[in-house]
Design an enzyme around this catalytic site. Structure first.
Site: not given
Length: 196
Positions: A69-71
């Site tokens: 994941c990456d935000s």
């Protein structure tokens, strides 16, 4: 025997979200260098970063599901990850206060058993309170914004400064649970397969 579930992230918030819904992931931090990725738009950026993180650790597992994941937060066309300094965090909050941001979280799920990869993005609109300079400085001094994409933690003190969300709540914490459930379904699994 259920397939092992691996989280390619050091984020305690992502781990806690998974544990809250009955998934106890294996933690394998990717240490992927995010600075090497350039993308023309925010959606493509977070999806690419999520996929690279998952792909970095995938060879370590022959039979597992690997989630990367990456935000990032976009405010007024500017894209923000974690702030580098307290001064940067203060300036960013001065820009964000009283405005709306868009939180993008890329999700990449690699199924080593089937050799399939799914990549999707969760998007949530975040409405920030109109903070005073005093509140901004006090918040930055807690250290919490320094660890977070977008300079705030919804599940911490930063939750006090978010007036409204449009979209998935858990996406803002770093992992959209409804999106994960859908991705697992698309790969032929049920979320209940991973309950401990």
């Amino acid at each position: 025997m259920p397939i092992p579930f691996v989280l390619a992230s050091a984020s305690p918030a992502r781990r806690k979200l998974l544990q809250m819904v009955g998934i106890d992931p294996i933690i394998e931090v990717s240490h992927f260098d995010e600075s090497i990725i350039q993308a023309e738009d925010t959606l493509h950026l977070v999806q690419t970063l999520a996929q690279c993180k998952a792909q970095t650790i995938a060879p370590k597992f022959e039979d597992a599901l690997i989630l990367g994941c990456d935000s990032v937060l976009e405010v007024g066309g500017e894209v923000y990850g974690k702030p580098a300094t307290e001064e940067e965090a203060i300036e960013r909050w001065r820009t964000m206060r009283g405005r709306r941001g868009i939180l993008y979280t890329g999700h990449a799920l690699i199924d080593r058993r089937q050799e399939k990869t799914l990549t999707l993005c969760g998007i949530t609109k975040v409405h920030f309170a109109d903070l005073s300079d005093e509140e901004i400085i006090a918040y930055v001094n807690t250290g919490e914004p320094m660890k977070c994409a977008g300079c705030f933690a919804l599940e911490g003190k930063g939750g006090l400064f978010v007036e409204k969300l449009e979209g998935c709540h858990s996406n803002v914490i770093g992992l959209s649970l409804p999106l994960l459930r859908r991705m697992l379904g698309d790969l032929g699994y049920k979320i209940t397969d991973f309950w401990r």
